[in-house]
Design an enzyme around this catalytic site. Sequence first.
Site, PDB file in Angstrom:
ATOM      1  N   HIS A 372    -145.746 -58.239  40.709  1.00  0.00           N
ATOM      2  CA  HIS A 372    -146.494 -59.041  39.740  1.00  0.00           C
ATOM      3  C   HIS A 372    -147.214 -60.229  40.382  1.00  0.00           C
ATOM      4  O   HIS A 372    -148.093 -60.832  39.763  1.00  0.00           O
ATOM      5  CB  HIS A 372    -145.562 -59.543  38.629  1.00  0.00           C
ATOM      6  CG  HIS A 372    -146.229 -59.622  37.291  1.00  0.00           C
ATOM      7  ND1 HIS A 372    -147.510 -60.077  37.122  1.00  0.00           N
ATOM      8  CD2 HIS A 372    -145.790 -59.296  36.050  1.00  0.00           C
ATOM      9  CE1 HIS A 372    -147.836 -60.042  35.847  1.00  0.00           C
ATOM     10  NE2 HIS A 372    -146.808 -59.551  35.172  1.00  0.00           N
ATOM     11  N   ASP A 376    -151.464 -57.571  38.128  1.00  0.00           N
ATOM     12  CA  ASP A 376    -151.055 -57.844  36.745  1.00  0.00           C
ATOM     13  C   ASP A 376    -151.079 -56.546  35.945  1.00  0.00           C
ATOM     14  O   ASP A 376    -151.480 -55.482  36.445  1.00  0.00           O
ATOM     15  CB  ASP A 376    -151.939 -58.916  36.103  1.00  0.00           C
ATOM     16  CG  ASP A 376    -153.420 -58.548  36.118  1.00  0.00           C
ATOM     17  OD1 ASP A 376    -153.751 -57.352  36.033  1.00  0.00           O
ATOM     18  OD2 ASP A 376    -154.255 -59.474  36.214  1.00  0.00           O
TER      19      ASP A 376
END
Length: 399
Positions: A372, A376
């Site tokens: 992450h 995204d």
Amino acid sequence: MAISVVMPALELTQETGKLVSWRKKEGEAVAKGETLLEVETDKAVVEVEALADGYLAGVKAKEGDVIAVGRTIAWIVDKGEPAPADDLPAAASTVPAVTAPRSPELVAPPTEPAISGARMKISPKARRLASELHVDLDNVRGSGPGGEILASDIEAAAKSTAASGATPSVGAKLETFTTVGRLMAERTTQSWTTVPHFFLTRDVEATALHQAREQFAASGATNSGVKITHTDLLTALVARVLLQHPRLNSSWTPDAIQIHPIVNIAIAIAVNDGVIAAVIPNAHLATIAEIAVQRRDLAERAKSGKSRPQDFAGATFTISNLGMFQIDSFSAIIPPPQAAILAVGAIADRVVAINGQPAVRSMMMLTLSCDHRVVDGARGAQFLNDLAQAIAEPQKHLR
């Protein structure tokens, strides 16, 4: 002129190597490029080639020895020339070069606490392993240069602690770690505890992919008898789609996100002691035939313990396919410093809705694990969408 043979650094964080075997005997003629010895690293047993023509002399290490990287273990000399009496300093030693591209490793600089007025010398790998195995560094004596604590010292301390602890139950079997097994434990623990994972799952119709595989097989695309697999097709498709999604083909570093200009696909391969990830370089440019032959060769070397350093170097993205084991879906752990890994399930007939009507289609579950910090949710979803479209029309992307 004498050329030193040293324990090579085949991996970025390697501290030592185990001498598995000499392929030449002392006094025997050696040709440049000829396999001289076999070394066991954290990943596999690899062959090391001679850097010059000459004769093997002054052998200082025997099979089974664990030797610090950079230490001279023998010499290649001219006929009649004596071997030098002393080791060269590490900086002056000639280390076999590994020319395959490397991905950056996330290695934090060691912090060395003061102990009894002195500075503790410990490698980053040993410090990480000590944390994972709950080893008290105050009770570890380093065997490396200058008393440096190495990973092998941590492992020995952990085994000693375990041996003095609880007695195994009657009939219990203790299985010691192999090199590959220990590496898997270290890398997966490091990734799972330091990389913020999230997962995206997509059910993809694989009818066209299966048909493309049959067409390539029927056309004799490889001209070498190598069977083309779904993994070969997926490797080519994933590599081409990654060109449109550079964040999925990048690495996290403490200072910046490194975008890789080429796509090197690692394929997870099951071996006796665990799983290794062998690399197909420049997969975005390779034909299906080239990928199939490389995948076959990588798998054969891995399973026979004869992998080469370049077999593992420079991966930018990994594919793990458990479909051949009839696994419907799973989530894979990202191999740092890569930003993502694709887990592939079995192709199976399922009832799905087509234009509002039930129909039977060949379906395949894909699970994308993402870092992450780099990728995204939207970027990951867009990559999976484009990959699903490529799988639906593989002939547009493959040759």
